[in-house]
Write a protein that holds these residues in place. Sequence first.
Motif, mmCIF file in Angstrom:
data_model
loop_
_atom_site.group_PDB
_atom_site.id
_atom_site.type_symbol
_atom_site.label_atom_id
_atom_site.label_comp_id
_atom_site.label_asym_id
_atom_site.label_seq_id
_atom_site.Cartn_x
_atom_site.Cartn_y
_atom_site.Cartn_z
ATOM 1 N N LEU A 57 0.846 -1.193 0.000
ATOM 2 C CA LEU A 57 0.000 0.000 0.000
ATOM 3 C C LEU A 57 0.883 1.245 0.000
ATOM 4 O O LEU A 57 1.969 1.249 0.579
ATOM 5 C CB LEU A 57 -0.896 -0.018 1.247
ATOM 6 C CG LEU A 57 -1.972 1.042 1.389
ATOM 7 C CD1 LEU A 57 -3.039 0.854 0.310
ATOM 8 C CD2 LEU A 57 -2.607 0.981 2.775
ATOM 9 N N ILE A 58 0.376 2.308 -0.669
ATOM 10 C CA ILE A 58 1.091 3.588 -0.695
ATOM 11 C C ILE A 58 0.156 4.689 -0.196
ATOM 12 O O ILE A 58 -0.991 4.794 -0.674
ATOM 13 C CB ILE A 58 1.580 3.947 -2.117
ATOM 14 C CG1 ILE A 58 2.564 2.879 -2.640
ATOM 15 C CG2 ILE A 58 2.243 5.323 -2.137
ATOM 16 C CD1 ILE A 58 2.987 3.100 -4.078
ATOM 17 N N PHE A 59 0.617 5.474 0.758
ATOM 18 C CA PHE A 59 -0.072 6.704 1.152
ATOM 19 C C PHE A 59 0.650 7.858 0.478
ATOM 20 O O PHE A 59 1.870 8.024 0.642
ATOM 21 C CB PHE A 59 -0.052 6.874 2.682
ATOM 22 C CG PHE A 59 -0.998 5.937 3.391
ATOM 23 C CD1 PHE A 59 -2.307 6.322 3.624
ATOM 24 C CD2 PHE A 59 -0.574 4.680 3.807
ATOM 25 C CE1 PHE A 59 -3.181 5.456 4.267
ATOM 26 C CE2 PHE A 59 -1.451 3.819 4.448
ATOM 27 C CZ PHE A 59 -2.756 4.205 4.677
ATOM 28 N N LEU A 60 -0.098 8.688 -0.269
ATOM 29 C CA LEU A 60 0.519 9.684 -1.135
ATOM 30 C C LEU A 60 0.000 11.078 -0.826
ATOM 31 O O LEU A 60 -1.203 11.352 -0.943
ATOM 32 C CB LEU A 60 0.239 9.343 -2.608
ATOM 33 C CG LEU A 60 0.718 10.356 -3.646
ATOM 34 C CD1 LEU A 60 2.250 10.468 -3.625
ATOM 35 C CD2 LEU A 60 0.232 9.958 -5.035
ATOM 36 N N ASP A 61 0.927 11.978 -0.445
ATOM 37 C CA ASP A 61 0.621 13.408 -0.339
ATOM 38 C C ASP A 61 0.716 13.990 -1.750
ATOM 39 O O ASP A 61 1.695 13.739 -2.470
ATOM 40 C CB ASP A 61 1.616 14.074 0.607
ATOM 41 C CG ASP A 61 1.308 15.556 0.813
ATOM 42 O OD1 ASP A 61 0.198 15.985 0.401
ATOM 43 O OD2 ASP A 61 2.165 16.268 1.350
ATOM 44 N N LEU A 62 -0.263 14.766 -2.156
ATOM 45 C CA LEU A 62 -0.291 15.271 -3.529
ATOM 46 C C LEU A 62 0.640 16.460 -3.747
ATOM 47 O O LEU A 62 0.956 16.795 -4.893
ATOM 48 C CB LEU A 62 -1.720 15.663 -3.920
ATOM 49 C CG LEU A 62 -2.737 14.527 -3.977
ATOM 50 C CD1 LEU A 62 -4.128 15.063 -4.326
ATOM 51 C CD2 LEU A 62 -2.318 13.476 -4.985
ATOM 52 N N THR A 63 1.081 17.100 -2.655
ATOM 53 C CA THR A 63 1.951 18.275 -2.791
ATOM 54 C C THR A 63 3.351 17.908 -2.327
ATOM 55 O O THR A 63 3.624 17.757 -1.130
ATOM 56 C CB THR A 63 1.411 19.450 -1.956
ATOM 57 O OG1 THR A 63 0.071 19.743 -2.347
ATOM 58 C CG2 THR A 63 2.273 20.696 -2.172
ATOM 59 N N LEU A 64 4.261 17.752 -3.311
ATOM 60 C CA LEU A 64 5.638 17.333 -3.050
ATOM 61 C C LEU A 64 6.599 18.306 -3.713
ATOM 62 O O LEU A 64 6.208 19.072 -4.617
ATOM 63 C CB LEU A 64 5.870 15.919 -3.596
ATOM 64 C CG LEU A 64 4.992 14.809 -2.974
ATOM 65 C CD1 LEU A 64 5.198 13.513 -3.732
ATOM 66 C CD2 LEU A 64 5.309 14.633 -1.495
ATOM 67 N N PRO A 65 7.865 18.284 -3.329
ATOM 68 C CA PRO A 65 8.832 19.229 -3.919
ATOM 69 C C PRO A 65 8.964 19.083 -5.436
ATOM 70 O O PRO A 65 9.214 20.072 -6.134
ATOM 71 C CB PRO A 65 10.147 18.872 -3.206
ATOM 72 C CG PRO A 65 9.727 18.280 -1.908
ATOM 73 C CD PRO A 65 8.470 17.539 -2.197
ATOM 74 N N ILE A 70 -2.978 16.748 -9.197
ATOM 75 C CA ILE A 70 -3.424 15.524 -9.878
ATOM 76 C C ILE A 70 -2.262 14.782 -10.525
ATOM 77 O O ILE A 70 -2.190 13.547 -10.519
ATOM 78 C CB ILE A 70 -4.479 15.867 -10.948
ATOM 79 C CG1 ILE A 70 -5.772 16.352 -10.293
ATOM 80 C CG2 ILE A 70 -4.789 14.648 -11.817
ATOM 81 C CD1 ILE A 70 -6.498 15.317 -9.509
ATOM 82 N N GLN A 71 -1.321 15.536 -11.085
ATOM 83 C CA GLN A 71 -0.193 14.899 -11.782
ATOM 84 C C GLN A 71 0.619 14.014 -10.845
ATOM 85 O O GLN A 71 1.199 13.015 -11.277
ATOM 86 C CB GLN A 71 0.711 15.965 -12.409
ATOM 87 C CG GLN A 71 0.088 16.669 -13.611
ATOM 88 C CD GLN A 71 1.086 17.603 -14.281
ATOM 89 O OE1 GLN A 71 2.177 17.850 -13.757
ATOM 90 N NE2 GLN A 71 0.693 18.129 -15.433
ATOM 91 N N THR A 72 0.667 14.352 -9.575
ATOM 92 C CA THR A 72 1.413 13.527 -8.605
ATOM 93 C C THR A 72 0.838 12.114 -8.574
ATOM 94 O O THR A 72 1.572 11.113 -8.664
ATOM 95 C CB THR A 72 1.346 14.160 -7.209
ATOM 96 O OG1 THR A 72 1.828 15.501 -7.269
ATOM 97 C CG2 THR A 72 2.173 13.357 -6.205
ATOM 98 N N PHE A 73 -0.466 12.031 -8.461
ATOM 99 C CA PHE A 73 -1.098 10.703 -8.457
ATOM 100 C C PHE A 73 -0.940 10.011 -9.807
ATOM 101 O O PHE A 73 -0.624 8.815 -9.864
ATOM 102 C CB PHE A 73 -2.582 10.823 -8.105
ATOM 103 C CG PHE A 73 -3.327 9.531 -8.305
ATOM 104 C CD1 PHE A 73 -3.222 8.500 -7.380
ATOM 105 C CD2 PHE A 73 -4.088 9.328 -9.449
ATOM 106 C CE1 PHE A 73 -3.881 7.305 -7.581
ATOM 107 C CE2 PHE A 73 -4.750 8.128 -9.656
ATOM 108 C CZ PHE A 73 -4.652 7.116 -8.721
ATOM 109 N N GLU A 74 -1.203 10.728 -10.908
ATOM 110 C CA GLU A 74 -1.164 10.112 -12.234
ATOM 111 C C GLU A 74 0.207 9.520 -12.530
ATOM 112 O O GLU A 74 0.301 8.410 -13.068
ATOM 113 C CB GLU A 74 -1.534 11.146 -13.306
ATOM 114 C CG GLU A 74 -2.999 11.553 -13.271
ATOM 115 C CD GLU A 74 -3.341 12.606 -14.315
ATOM 116 O OE1 GLU A 74 -4.482 12.623 -14.789
ATOM 117 O OE2 GLU A 74 -2.449 13.433 -14.640
ATOM 118 N N ARG A 75 1.265 10.233 -12.164
ATOM 119 C CA ARG A 75 2.616 9.746 -12.457
ATOM 120 C C ARG A 75 2.947 8.502 -11.632
ATOM 121 O O ARG A 75 3.507 7.528 -12.147
ATOM 122 C CB ARG A 75 3.630 10.860 -12.208
ATOM 123 C CG ARG A 75 3.560 11.982 -13.250
ATOM 124 C CD ARG A 75 4.379 13.190 -12.818
ATOM 125 N NE ARG A 75 5.778 12.862 -12.631
ATOM 126 C CZ ARG A 75 6.682 13.723 -12.136
ATOM 127 N NH1 ARG A 75 6.298 14.936 -11.767
ATOM 128 N NH2 ARG A 75 7.946 13.364 -12.007
#
Length: 479
Positions: A57-65, A70-75
Amino acid sequence: MITSTHPLNILVVEDNPSDYFLFSEYLRLSGLPIRELFHAQKLQEAADIAQEETPDLIFLDLTLPDSEGIQTFERLNAAVPHISIIVLSGVSDKDVALHTIALGAQDYLVKGEFDEKVLVKSIQYSIERKKILQKVVENYERYNTLIKATNDTIWDWDLRTNEILWNEGITTIFGFRPVDVQNTYEWYSQKIHPDDRERVLLKIEGCITEGKDQWEDEYRYLSGAGTYRFVFDRGYILRNDQHKPYRVIGAMMDITERKKMQEELVRSQIETQKLITQITIQTQEQERREIGRELHDNINQILATAKLCVDMALNDEDIRKELLTKSYDNISRAINEIRSLSKTLVPPSLGDIGLKEALLEMIENMTVSPELRIRIKANDHHIETLSNNKKLILYRIVQEQMNNIVKHARATHAEVELKTSRKKAHLVIKDNGIGFDPKQKAKGIGLNNIVSRVEMQNGNLEIISSSGQGCVLKVDIPL
């Protein structure tokens, strides 16, 4: 569903140390067995860890350096589509988080609005949903691969909405442009040939209302080119628990080429039958001419001479005895000629004397040149177990070919060989005569008779010959 006996590998992608610490505490309080907890602060770092360690499982913050929104999740989802992703969002990007659900995220958690119980439920449900989704995707891919592997046009008819969905076959096989295809039952039914339409639609309706599970029919269907194609169509009727039909799934196969081949085969069979009939008539006419010639040129002359001798004996007593003797000899000759002609025309009693003996007798009675030696090899005892009809066919073929050899081949040696295998009777007739070119020489009545007899038995005929090299005739007749 995950249980306490299933240790998890979890990747947390979060660049804020405080948020990561708080999340780690909730995870500890949840009581879930954690094998390893990975932490990444950038998207590229997260992709590398995910591909190398394959977390559950991955927990993902959408705002990264190195990425945002949306692009964070899509990539990341494109890099590891098989791993469940739960989005960690702030209140301000809640709408963005909801959008990621539509794109394939399993869940989202708003920072500061969840505790360890919500976290446990989100983890459990997300992983299970991903497993189910993965099975759906695999089945869908398997279904699409199966459809591509067939040449059928697959259709899916929803009886509740009367909507019909088609696979690519409606365009690739029937030539319709995608923009011309309509997903309605009316569009489908209007493409059926007018002469077939009522019959086909009534049969479909009957199968559905009568409780049958499937339907099939052959009819003509309009193609995108404006021509009708012959199709074999079959559908499987799906029913609910109340046995009410709600869906029909089917496959339409283009059998136009098969129909053409069947029609061509029928035409060929008719032409073959016409040829056999024509050859039979020609054979009968030829036999009548042969009988007429024998009677007129030979027997009639002998009997006329005998009659003349009798007439003279009646009027001249001095030479009466001599004339009657001559008349007796001529009548005896006529009787022998008639006997010989009868043996040629009347089928021998093969059941009494056997095929080999009948062939020997036939050759003995033929007018054969002294220079021509004929040998018969028929030592296979299974030959005599053949039906009388097949024996007679073989006898007539040998008779026709021996007549050809005697009349045309100028041979000094000929051989007839008869034997059987498990499924066929084999006949080979060889001679060392002048030969001919089978491709150039027009078939005479004798060869045509042989061909017709072999074809009537569904057999095979091969003629091997060339100028100066004699002739080999091979016949195989199924048993």
